[in-house]
Design an enzyme around this catalytic site. Structure first.
Site, PDB file in Angstrom:
ATOM      1  CE1 TYR A  52     -49.690 -17.511   2.509  1.00  0.00           C
ATOM      2  CE2 TYR A  52     -48.409 -15.883   1.291  1.00  0.00           C
ATOM      3  CZ  TYR A  52     -49.192 -17.031   1.315  1.00  0.00           C
ATOM      4  OH  TYR A  52     -49.468 -17.692   0.131  1.00  0.00           O
ATOM      5  CD  GLN A  87     -54.184 -30.876   0.569  1.00  0.00           C
ATOM      6  OE1 GLN A  87     -54.090 -30.457  -0.586  1.00  0.00           O
ATOM      7  NE2 GLN A  87     -55.266 -31.479   1.010  1.00  0.00           N
ATOM      8  CG  ASP A  90     -55.323 -24.379  10.251  1.00  0.00           C
ATOM      9  OD1 ASP A  90     -54.978 -25.290  11.031  1.00  0.00           O
ATOM     10  OD2 ASP A  90     -56.220 -24.528   9.383  1.00  0.00           O
ATOM     11  CG  HIS A 105     -49.553 -27.422   0.813  1.00  0.00           C
ATOM     12  ND1 HIS A 105     -50.857 -27.450   0.390  1.00  0.00           N
ATOM     13  CD2 HIS A 105     -48.869 -28.255  -0.014  1.00  0.00           C
ATOM     14  CE1 HIS A 105     -50.975 -28.286  -0.648  1.00  0.00           C
ATOM     15  NE2 HIS A 105     -49.792 -28.783  -0.898  1.00  0.00           N
ATOM     16  CB  CYS A 133     -32.265 -16.079   8.679  1.00  0.00           C
ATOM     17  SG  CYS A 133     -31.773 -17.762   9.110  1.00  0.00           S
ATOM     18  CG  ASN A 197     -64.838 -33.185   1.110  1.00  0.00           C
ATOM     19  OD1 ASN A 197     -64.092 -32.598   1.878  1.00  0.00           O
ATOM     20  ND2 ASN A 197     -65.187 -32.670  -0.052  1.00  0.00           N
ATOM     21  CD  GLU A 199     -68.464 -30.101  -2.558  1.00  0.00           C
ATOM     22  OE1 GLU A 199     -67.438 -29.489  -2.910  1.00  0.00           O
ATOM     23  OE2 GLU A 199     -69.561 -29.559  -2.360  1.00  0.00           O
TER      24      GLU A 199
HETATM   25  P1  OAD Z   1     -60.226 -26.382  -0.980  1.00  0.00           P
HETATM   26  O1  OAD Z   1     -60.760 -25.050  -0.609  1.00  0.00           O
HETATM   27  O2  OAD Z   1     -59.798 -26.589  -2.384  1.00  0.00           O
HETATM   28  O3  OAD Z   1     -61.305 -27.527  -0.655  1.00  0.00           O
HETATM   29  C1  OAD Z   1     -61.974 -27.594   0.583  1.00  0.00           C
HETATM   30  C2  OAD Z   1     -62.843 -28.855   0.597  1.00  0.00           C
HETATM   31  O4  OAD Z   1     -63.452 -28.945   1.877  1.00  0.00           O
HETATM   32  C3  OAD Z   1     -63.974 -28.872  -0.448  1.00  0.00           C
HETATM   33  O5  OAD Z   1     -64.008 -30.149  -1.083  1.00  0.00           O
HETATM   34  C4  OAD Z   1     -65.239 -28.656   0.398  1.00  0.00           C
HETATM   35  O6  OAD Z   1     -66.367 -29.373  -0.122  1.00  0.00           O
HETATM   36  C5  OAD Z   1     -64.814 -29.268   1.723  1.00  0.00           C
HETATM   37  N1  OAD Z   1     -65.518 -28.714   2.903  1.00  0.00           N
HETATM   38  C6  OAD Z   1     -65.951 -27.454   3.112  1.00  0.00           C
HETATM   39  N2  OAD Z   1     -66.514 -27.320   4.325  1.00  0.00           N
HETATM   40  C7  OAD Z   1     -66.427 -28.548   4.913  1.00  0.00           C
HETATM   41  C8  OAD Z   1     -66.843 -29.065   6.180  1.00  0.00           C
HETATM   42  N3  OAD Z   1     -67.433 -28.313   7.102  1.00  0.00           N
HETATM   43  N4  OAD Z   1     -66.580 -30.368   6.440  1.00  0.00           N
HETATM   44  C9  OAD Z   1     -65.973 -31.164   5.519  1.00  0.00           C
HETATM   45  N5  OAD Z   1     -65.561 -30.728   4.312  1.00  0.00           N
HETATM   46  C10 OAD Z   1     -65.787 -29.428   4.005  1.00  0.00           C
HETATM   47  O7  OAD Z   1     -59.041 -26.681   0.045  1.00  0.00           O
HETATM   48  P2  OAD Z   1     -57.841 -27.739  -0.062  1.00  0.00           P
HETATM   49  O8  OAD Z   1     -58.281 -28.977  -0.755  1.00  0.00           O
HETATM   50  O9  OAD Z   1     -57.260 -27.853   1.280  1.00  0.00           O
HETATM   51  O10 OAD Z   1     -52.320 -24.695  -1.069  1.00  0.00           O
HETATM   52  O11 OAD Z   1     -56.843 -26.958  -1.016  1.00  0.00           O
HETATM   53  C11 OAD Z   1     -55.596 -27.531  -1.319  1.00  0.00           C
HETATM   54  C12 OAD Z   1     -54.534 -26.474  -1.439  1.00  0.00           C
HETATM   55  O12 OAD Z   1     -54.952 -25.470  -2.365  1.00  0.00           O
HETATM   56  C13 OAD Z   1     -54.271 -25.681  -0.162  1.00  0.00           C
HETATM   57  O13 OAD Z   1     -53.401 -26.349   0.723  1.00  0.00           O
HETATM   58  C14 OAD Z   1     -53.680 -24.435  -0.672  1.00  0.00           C
HETATM   59  C15 OAD Z   1     -54.594 -24.171  -1.838  1.00  0.00           C
HETATM   60  O14 OAD Z   1     -54.091 -23.410  -2.874  1.00  0.00           O
HETATM   61  C16 OAD Z   1     -51.372 -23.774  -0.883  1.00  0.00           C
HETATM   62  O15 OAD Z   1     -51.595 -22.670  -0.462  1.00  0.00           O
HETATM   63  C17 OAD Z   1     -50.008 -24.238  -1.278  1.00  0.00           C
END
Ligand code: OAD
Length: 227
Positions: A52, A87, A90, A105, A133, A197, A199
């Protein structure tokens, strides 16, 4: 509440930040159980801290893109009728000007106390075993919600979903719960649900409208046309 937006890693992809899943995703090189679970942390704190730390220290290299800015501008127009739930850990939404944003998150630029989870504080730079802390002097940990832990602000989010007219989810693979279930909840409460999205799954019965494409292209147009 007019609009609740949920964002995921896809909205930051065009800023250069890696998503979690898919080609070259963060979870391809790192094991979730090593760096994103409490068990992994207590097994090897230094490793998890360093993971991190490197993400936190790298943040200034990435800039918000047109999708982040469009959401901030839409928030200016809608005010308290708008809530952004992310989620993402950043800080690109904040740097684009978003104010009403909940990091369900957690956030890279915060740490929390290992002894008292309500002791959360802003933090830049690298966390070490010596970081303490500021409220009670106990050791700290990244303010990140790991698998097996309960996401933050769930009451506020569920209340907003209960009252919102529109729910949109942007750049998320919708596989991690509870966030993945927000569209179903919003639909159940009679909101109109839109997916933006790269896709899309047009068979998804909890989604009314689909905008397929890069976030930097589809999000600004959708925001401008939002009534
Ligand atoms: P993912 O990496 O699972 O999914 C990213 C999504 O963004 C996918 O559906 C891609 O198709 C889409 N994508 C990629 N590039 C894109 C673009 N330029 N424009 C639009 N869409 C695009 O990420 P999250 O769904 O955010 O949790 O993952 C959820 C959680 O899983 C995160 O918050 C994290 C991870 O483990 C923790 O760390 C607690």
């Amino acid at each position: 509440m007019k609009l609740v937006v949920l964002t995921g890693a896809g909205i930051s992809a065009e800023s250069g930040l890696r998503t979690f899943r898919g080609n070259n995703g963060l979870w391809e090189n790192e094991k979730i159980e090593d760096v994103a679970t409490p068990e992994g942390y207590y097994r090897d704190k230094a490793r998890v801290r360093n993971f991190y730390n490197s993400l936190r220290v790298g943040l200034p290299n990435y800039k918000p893109n047109a999708a982040h800015f469009a959401l901030a501008k839409l928030e200016e127009r809608l005010g308290d009728d708008f809530l952004l739930v992310t989620q993402n850990v950043d800080d690109l939404h904040e740097r684009a000007g978003s104010k009403r944003v909940l990091h369900m998150h957690g956030a890279l630029k915060q740490l929390r106390c290992e002894a008292n989870e309500s002791h959360v504080f802003n933090f830049d730079g690298e966390e070490t075993a010596e970081t303490k802390c500021p409220f009670c002097g106990a050791p700290t940990r990244p303010h990140i919600v790991w698998f097996g832990e309960i996401p933050l602000y769930m009451d506020k989010i569920e209340n907003a979903l209960l009252h919102t007219k529109e729910f949109a989810y942007i750049g998320t693979s919708s596989v991690v719960y509870p966030a993945a279930g927000f569209k179903q909840l919003a639909k159940h409460y009679k909101a109109h649900v839109t997916c933006l999205n790269l896709e899309v799954d047009r068979e998804d019965r909890n989604t009314d409208a689909f905008l397929e494409g890069k976030a930097s292209e589809v999000v600004p147009t959708w925001c401008e046309n939002f009534k």
